[in-house]
Design a protein around this motif. Structure first.
Motif, PDB file in Angstrom:
ATOM      1  N   HIS A 107      11.293   9.482   3.305  1.00 36.78           N
ATOM      2  CA  HIS A 107      12.660   9.517   2.767  1.00 36.78           C
ATOM      3  C   HIS A 107      13.689  10.045   3.757  1.00 36.78           C
ATOM      4  N   ALA A 130       8.500   6.973  -0.126  1.00 30.76           N
ATOM      5  CA  ALA A 130       9.489   7.900  -0.681  1.00 30.76           C
ATOM      6  C   ALA A 130       9.200   9.318  -0.220  1.00 30.76           C
ATOM      7  N   SER A 131       7.942   9.732  -0.328  1.00 32.47           N
ATOM      8  CA  SER A 131       7.649  11.134  -0.075  1.00 32.47           C
ATOM      9  C   SER A 131       7.571  11.452   1.408  1.00 32.47           C
ATOM     10  N   VAL A 132       7.116  10.523   2.192  1.00 31.07           N
ATOM     11  CA  VAL A 132       6.980  10.816   3.618  1.00 31.07           C
ATOM     12  C   VAL A 132       8.178  10.281   4.395  1.00 31.07           C
ATOM     13  N   LYS A 184       0.811  -1.217   0.000  1.00 33.01           N
ATOM     14  CA  LYS A 184       0.000   0.000   0.000  1.00 33.01           C
ATOM     15  C   LYS A 184       0.850   1.275   0.000  1.00 33.01           C
ATOM     16  N   ARG A 186      12.724  -1.660  -4.276  1.00 26.07           N
ATOM     17  CA  ARG A 186      13.625  -2.484  -5.056  1.00 26.07           C
ATOM     18  C   ARG A 186      14.992  -2.288  -4.433  1.00 26.07           C
ATOM     19  N   HIS A 225      15.734   1.506  -4.137  1.00 28.83           N
ATOM     20  CA  HIS A 225      14.860   2.453  -4.833  1.00 28.83           C
ATOM     21  C   HIS A 225      13.475   2.298  -4.251  1.00 28.83           C
ATOM     22  N   ILE A 226      12.925   3.414  -3.833  1.00 34.16           N
ATOM     23  CA  ILE A 226      11.607   3.339  -3.216  1.00 34.16           C
ATOM     24  C   ILE A 226      10.654   4.270  -3.943  1.00 34.16           C
ATOM     25  N   THR A 227       9.380   3.936  -3.941  1.00 35.78           N
ATOM     26  CA  THR A 227       8.380   4.791  -4.581  1.00 35.78           C
ATOM     27  C   THR A 227       7.230   5.020  -3.616  1.00 35.78           C
ATOM     28  N   GLY A 228       6.361   5.936  -3.979  1.00 36.84           N
ATOM     29  CA  GLY A 228       5.110   6.132  -3.245  1.00 36.84           C
ATOM     30  C   GLY A 228       5.294   6.867  -1.934  1.00 36.84           C
ATOM     31  N   LEU A 229       4.380   6.562  -1.033  1.00 39.10           N
ATOM     32  CA  LEU A 229       4.330   7.265   0.246  1.00 39.10           C
ATOM     33  C   LEU A 229       5.613   7.089   1.052  1.00 39.10           C
ATOM     34  N   THR A 237       6.548   0.943  -3.417  1.00 32.80           N
ATOM     35  CA  THR A 237       7.317  -0.242  -3.802  1.00 32.80           C
ATOM     36  C   THR A 237       8.768  -0.074  -3.369  1.00 32.80           C
TER      37      THR A 237
END
Lengths: 145, 776
Positions: A121, A117-119, A83, A88, A111-115, A86
């Protein structure tokens, strides 16, 4: 995001290598792993639960071991999604024996994406370091038991 | 213009009591029986191919009514508008969901889950399994121009959306013959508009009519474009912008979700609601700014500017939205600022990147233009060791030169730039400030004085290609009881025309402000209109009201004359009463005239009944407000912290209809402008992940973060509209950013710091000083 460092384990390279290749130990030692099912060929289906600051979540994915040179090095690959986003990640472990102890040198890239990453990081570096620490601590405990 | 009891008066906003007591109705306040809710599945990748989408688990989840992907949209929806067409522009098609299998920014919508509750929809949306194959992405607009850069839209074969040039004179010659040339590269960081109310859409199809409630600045444009997107005749579509909690340009768009929710309502036969979460607002609503400007200014030793060269590279993000290309082109048009620059050339390049699309945000291209020329003027002053005030004075377009055509093609209507500058300097006691600055420097304290003199464009036009031209509609309807209903095609989200338009009508007709109601935002009630953006409400929308009210008054005089058996030319009026000149006993009240207007048999032969006029106002030209902002800061060299000491703004928006509302617009504008200077900035990582994804990372200033503002005005009426008014919605933002940055760099001049990247955070100041520590 990159991490690197070394950790010294009080055991022979042979012993450490065996531990690192034992799925039961990996499942126990890796923080957040709720389930690890072998898919064959050094690949495992994994369920991982991790919290990065306020972003907590369960990730379904795969853990695989590649580039194995027995007693010397291996590459761990983790790919998962959930949720909050992602992940990697790849981590390379190099083993070196010194005075009956094994020094594990590790380098990792994620490598991270989504929430996450934005919250998360700003926290993820700290969380990763902590998780790596917990992982080796758990390996050390395995050696003692 | 006559400033009457009503016009120019400090009347409090009539809309505020309902807004501040929680009685206003926003999109999210609407609830209908049987309503279903939408959650949107969005791409976590900046660039990826969709291998497959598995909706099986989501469809089986409790409460789920439907799950749509691009395939469903393909069968049901036409494309969304992609901006004003400009020469040789290459813009990809857009649809409510990704239909070509490639996601191009984090937040690109991939699937929609509809369920009986919002929670059920959001929970089920987690069960949609999208298998992505990540592709290399490009984040930096300059990198996107490089050969071999990942291409966003393969069918276009390039990341360049458009190239435009502006200018005149002989720039090469001007530079060759100049004594000095100053150069700078400016990065206009992306900003998140961050309206207090996120977007939201509710749609219902009932009785052969599709009603769409949406948080928008342009309900009529949404109606017209929805007809194509959902393939319904336009007269069967009814769009309502209820209360709108801020927009700043971010709701000056036609978004996929508007088409999606409408299409779902048609397909499901149930009312459908989608409310944007704050997280979605950060990744799926347009961003502002996002421009890299290379600026070169050539001048003579005495400070006279000879030439200007600008290369602006605009980060458009992944798609062209409704007005995307129109933002950086404003920068090309306005880059000469308040100055007589005989030779200028600006190249504007719009580039696609794997980021959220950019579009109009408070100022839309003019803040970028003002910033680049105002920074260049300060660099020139430093180079020539002149006072920044003197360099500006030397180059101002003089009052006698108006109307003035810039080499880039803008025609300024009226102005007196030196008067506004002088007023600001006087108010600030500029000489004393410079003395204080010198004294404090000796004590190791760093005061900075920043000046920005700006000119901008307001009363902006219609959305090109959609409605065409620059106009706005107004209806002034006097009811039989003498009460007045005004309908306006503008659509407020903080502009306050329920107050100012009532003031205009009160001024023209003499009725009390309380007797006038102003309706807006409902396409069934209001004649076709354009909407609210580009500071156009007063100069264009207000002028439409003014002319309509004048026409009503003319007819009322004719009716009164007929009732009093006099010639219309002999009727005088104070508004409330019509009297035959020289015979004060022969008079009739306004409300009686209103009643008679609806009694056909009481009217002069051939006159239509009613006292109801609709006027479509077309201004002669756009209008150009201007002013001087002066900011005083102190910078702590040990911590890098910037403290505001004073902020003086002298703005000229032509005639002022209501000083309270003008002050409110300037206050809010300055806050957003200084926020760009020192607080706000979007950050992405190298893979296109938005790192400033919440209000914890994206710093929007609070009341305690901003100084007290000292406001003043000069009044230079515009000749282009009957109110003599120029818009004021964006002026504060345009003046503030360069004033604050110039102040900080003025404070840091002793350290040799010439440029700093916005937002100028304490860390950036501190690092710059560390880098220049030798000079301390």
């Amino acid at each position: 995001m990159k991490v690197e460092g070394t950790y010294t384990l009080p055991a022979s390279r042979q012993k450490v290598w065996e531990l690192l290749n034992d799925p039961k130990v990996l499942a126990k030692a890796t923080p957040g792993i709720k389930q690890l099912d072998p898919l064959g060929g050094d690949t495992y289906k994994a369920t991982i639960e991790v919290g990065v600051g306020p972003v907590k979540g369960t990730y379904a994915g795969q853990v695989s071991i590649a580039d194995k040179v027995p007693l010397e090095r291996m590459t761990l690959k983790v790919e998962g999604g959930g949720k909050p986003g992602t992940i990697r990640a790849t981590g390379e472990l190099r083993l070196e024996e010194q005075d009956g102890k094994t020094i594990v040198a590790y380098t990792g890239d994620a490598h991270i994406t989504g929430l996450i990453a934005s919250v998360g990081h700003r926290l993820i570096g700290g969380v990763t370091k902590q998780m790596v620490g917990e992982f080796f601590k758990a390996l050390e405990n395995e050696l003692k038991s | 213009m006559v400033i009457s009891h009503a016009l120019g008066a400090r009347i409090k906003r009539r809309e505020d009591p309902r807004l501040i007591t929680g009685r206003a109705i926003y999109v999210d306040d609407l609830n209908f029986a049987g309503m279903v809710h939408v959650a949107i599945v969005r791409s976590p990748h900046a660039h990826a191919t969709i291998r497959s989408i598995d909706t099986t688990a989501a469809r089986r989840a409790p409460g789920v009514v439907a799950v749509w992907t691009g395939e469903d949209v393909k069968a049901r929806c036409g494309p969304l508008p992609v901006g004003p067409r400009i020469k040789e522009m290459k813009a990809p098609k857009r649809f409510p969901l990704v239909i070509d299998g490639v996601v191009r920014h984090v937040g690109d919508p991939v699937a929609a889950v509809v369920a009986t509750t919002m929670d059920a929809a959001r929970d089920a949306s987690d069960l949609v399994e999208v298998d992505y194959e990540p592709l290399p992405s490009v984040q930096d607009p300059e990198a996107a121009l490089e050969p071999g850069a990942p291409i966003l839209h393969q069918d276009l074969g390039t990341n360049v959306c458009f190239r435009m040039t502006y200018g005149g004179g002989n720039v090469e010659e001007a530079f060759a013959g100049a004594d000095v040339v100053v150069k700078t590269r400016i990065v206009q960081q992306r900003l998140i508009p961050a309206a207090m109310e996120t977007r939201g859409v509710v749609a219902q199809y009932k009785g052969g009519e599709l009603t769409v409630w949406t948080s928008t600045q342009i309900p009529h444009v949404v109606k017209t474009t929805l007809a194509e997107t959902v393939r319904l005749p336009e007269h069967e579509i009814h769009v309502i912008a209820p209360e709108v909690g801020g927009g700043f340009g971010s709701k000056l768009d036609v978004y996929g979700e508007e088409g999606l929710v409408a299409a779902l309502a048609l397909a499901l036969g149930r009312p459908v609601k989608w409310i944007e979460s704050r997280r979605e607002n950060f990744i799926a609503t347009i961003h502002g700014r996002g421009q890299i400007d290379y600026v070169e200014l050539a001048a003579h030793h005495d400070g006279t500017v000879a030439g200007l060269r600008v290369r602006a590279i605009a980060d458009l993000g992944a798609y062209s939205q409704l007005l995307t290309p129109g933002v950086p082109t404003n920068t090309g048009l306005m880059c000469c600022g308040c100055y007589r620059i005989p030779n200028a050339h600006a190249e504007v390049i719009g580039v696609f990147t794997n980021r959220t699309p950019t579009d109009a945000y408070r100022g839309a291209g003019r803040p970028e233009a003002t910033f680049l020329i105002e920074r260049a003027m300060d660099l020139l002053a430093a180079e020539l060791k002149m006072d920044p005030v003197e360099v500006r004075r030397k180059n101002f377009i003089p009052p006698a030169a108006f109307p003035y055509k810039t080499p880039t093609g803008a025609v300024y209507d009226s102005g007196n730039y030196e008067r506004a500058l002088d007023k600001a300097l006087e108010r600030a006691d500029y000489r004393a400030l410079r003395d204080e600055q010198a004294k404090l420097r000796k004590q190791g304290r760093y005061l900075g004085i920043g000046i920005a003199t700006y000119v901008e464009i307001t009363g902006l036009g219609a959305v090109a290609g959609l409605s065409g031209g620059n106009w706005e509609s107004a209806t002034v309807r006097v009811e039989p009881t003498g009460k007045v209903t005004v309908l306006t095609g503008t659509s407020p989200h903080g502009q306050g025309e329920e107050t100012t338009f009532a003031q205009i009508v009160s001024d023209r007709l003499g009725v009390p402000v309380e007797d006038v109601v102003v309706l807006h935002g409902d396409t069934r009630a209001v004649p076709h209109g354009v909407g609210t953006f580009g500071s156009r409400t007063t100069p264009v929308g207000g002028s439409a009201v003014y002319v309509a009210a004048e026409k009503v008054k003319d007819k009322a005089v004719q009716i009164a004359a007929h009732l009093l058996e006099a010639a219309p030319a002999d009727i005088s009026t104070d508004g409330a009463r019509f009297t035959v000149r020289g015979s004060p006993e022969r008079s009739v009240e306004f409300k009686d005239v209103a009643r008679m207007a609806y009694k056909a048999y009481k009217l002069p032969a051939g006159m239509e009944p009613g006292l109801d006029v609709t006027h479509f106002f077309v201004p002669k030209e756009r209008v150009f407000p201007f002013g001087t902002h002066l900011c005083v800061v102190e910078v702590d060299p040990d911590t890098g912290e910037v403290t505001f000491r004073r902020y003086i703004a002298v703005d000229d928006c032509g005639n002022i209809l209501n000083p309270l509302l003008v002050a409110g617009q300037i206050h809010g504008g300055i806050v957003q402008g200084l926020a760009q200077a020192i607080y706000e900035g979007v950050t992405y990582d190298d893979e296109g992940q938005l790192l400033t994804g919440t209000f914890a990372e994206y710093v929007v200033p609070q009341a305690t973060d901003v100084p007290a503002f000292e406001l003043d005005h000069t009044v230079t009426p515009s000749p282009h509209n009957p109110l003599g008014a120029k818009g004021v919605g964006e002026a504060g933002t345009i003046g503030a950013t360069p004033a604050v940055v110039n102040a900080i760099l003025d404070a840091l001049a002793p350290f040799g710091v010439k440029d700093l990247q916005m937002p100028i955070t304490p860390r950036r100041v501190w690092e710059a000083l560390e880098g220049n520590s030798a000079s301390r």
